[in-house]
Design a protein around this motif. Structure first.
Motif, short mmCIF file in Angstrom:
data_model
loop_
_atom_site.label_atom_id
_atom_site.label_comp_id
_atom_site.label_asym_id
_atom_site.label_seq_id
_atom_site.Cartn_x
_atom_site.Cartn_y
_atom_site.Cartn_z
N ARG A 191 -62.33 -48.38 15.20
CA ARG A 191 -62.33 -47.66 13.93
C ARG A 191 -63.49 -48.11 13.04
NH1 ARG A 191 -57.67 -48.76 12.92
NH2 ARG A 191 -57.91 -50.52 11.50
N ARG A 192 -63.71 -49.40 13.01
CA ARG A 192 -64.82 -49.91 12.20
C ARG A 192 -66.15 -49.42 12.76
NH1 ARG A 192 -64.52 -56.15 11.22
NH2 ARG A 192 -62.59 -55.35 10.25
N GLU A 221 -66.45 -45.83 11.78
CA GLU A 221 -66.81 -45.73 10.36
C GLU A 221 -68.27 -46.10 10.16
OE1 GLU A 221 -64.11 -48.23 8.34
OE2 GLU A 221 -62.36 -46.89 8.53
N GLU A 222 -68.70 -47.16 10.81
CA GLU A 222 -70.10 -47.56 10.69
C GLU A 222 -71.02 -46.50 11.26
OE1 GLU A 222 -71.31 -50.11 9.14
OE2 GLU A 222 -69.38 -50.99 8.59
N ALA A 271 -70.28 -43.27 11.55
CA ALA A 271 -70.26 -42.11 10.65
C ALA A 271 -71.13 -42.36 9.43
CB ALA A 271 -68.82 -41.80 10.24
N ALA A 272 -71.04 -43.57 8.89
CA ALA A 272 -71.88 -43.90 7.73
C ALA A 272 -73.35 -43.85 8.10
CB ALA A 272 -71.50 -45.28 7.19
#
Length: 342
Positions: free
Chosen positions: A238-239, A242-243, A245-246
């Motif tokens: 997940r991290r 998220e990273e 996607a960012a």
């Protein structure tokens, strides 16, 4: 037994150091002592040989206990003849002057005397003792009683016999009684063996249970750690998403910004190019507005010739040539408006 040799009507006797020899001649003691060697005449000699070494007498007899159980006694009495002269006077130890063999059986008489005396005292003590006590402590009691009885027996010193030691080898009941007596002990031993077996099995079961519990605890701990690993992997994924996607958002924003800047730059360049082309076109139009029609026609032909494909050869028919010459010779032509003649 003395060694006697015959030579020329005489006899020679040679005794062992453990044999006491007494030699009487015509009723008078001539030789007396152990290990003697001498000559004698057979017709006038009376010889006696008394053993003075320690002798073992094994005896076995049956007795009855106070609870009417038959028991066998095995004992050994060690004795010696301490007074050879007394023994020779009380028992027949005379030997044959030709062979050196005893004429009687003195040692059997001594054995009978010792056996019956010992048996009498053993029977006396066992008759007042139960079988269990006799088997447990009877050996020491019987040995002590026989020793005391033989020591106090007046016939032995009177015969010159001294008891050295008494040993009781065994007190054994009848085979059936012995097997019956062994049964409780065997049962107890078997019970102890069974108890030891059960305890060993219980210990083995306990150890197996401990091993199973340890294995189960290990599996639970492994499952818990796997759960933590899955959770950590999910968190990491997940991290990472998220990273990612960012990063994609930043990259898209940067790409959009670059695209906008490029579009703006292209629009600005296109605007400037259009303005430059429009200015050039306006200037070109302004330049051509002041030129006459003939010059424009010439420029048009020139531009047309620049844009025409390569022509290797041209075939002019009479009709085409006539019409072209007519146009060139007409008003406004290069000839000043004169008609061409054929």
């Amino acid at each position: 037994m003395a060694d006697i040799t015959a030579r020329f009507g005489w006899r020679h006797l040679r005794a062992a150091p453990t044999a006491h020899v007494r030699h009487h001649r015509r009723g008078r003691l001539v030789h007396d002592g152990p290990g003697l060697s001498f000559w004698f005449r057979a017709l006038t000699a009376a010889l006696s040989e008394v053993p003075i070494d320690d002798r073992e007498l094994a005896m076995s007899f049956h007795a009855r206990t106070s609870d009417f159980q038959d028991i066998s006694v095995q004992a050994t009495v060690t004795y010696r003849i301490s007074e050879p002269a007394t023994a020779a006077a009380r028992l027949d130890f005379s030997v044959d002057p030709d062979t050196g063999v005893w004429r009687g059986a003195p040692l059997e008489q001594i054995a009978t005397l010792l056996t019956e005396t010992a048996q009498q005292h053993a029977l006396d003590v066992l008759a007042r003792t139960p079988l269990s006590a006799a088997l447990a402590d009877g050996v020491a009691q019987v040995r002590g009683r026989i020793t005391d009885g033989l020591t106090a027996e007046p016939r032995l010193p009177a015969t010159g016999i001294e008891v050295v030691a008494v040993r009781v080898v065994a007190l054994r009941p009848e085979p059936e009684v012995e097997r019956a007596l062994r049964t409780p002990a065997r049962e107890q031993i078997q019970q102890e063996a069974d108890r030891a077996t059960y305890e060993r099995r219980a210990v083995a079961v306990e150890r197996e249970r401990a091993i199973a519990e340890n294995e189960l605890a290990s599996k639970i701990e492994l499952a818990r750690r796997e759960e933590q690993l899955v959770e950590q992997n999910g968190t990491n994924a997940r991290r990472q998403a998220e990273e990612s996607a960012a990063a994609d958002a930043v990259r898209a924003e940067a790409e959009a910004s670059r695209t906008v800047r490029l579009a703006r730059a292209e629009a600005e360049a296109a605007r400037e190019v259009g303005e430059a082309r429009a200015g050039a076109q306006a200037a070109w139009l302004r330049v051509h507005a002041d030129v006459d029609a003939t010059t424009l026609h010439a420029l048009a032909v020139t531009r047309l010739a620049e844009n025409l494909p390569r022509i290797d050869s041209v075939t002019l028919s009479p009709d085409v040539l006539t019409g072209l010459l007519a146009r060139l010779g007409g008003p406004g032509g290069p000839t000043g408006g004169t008609a061409a003649r054929p």
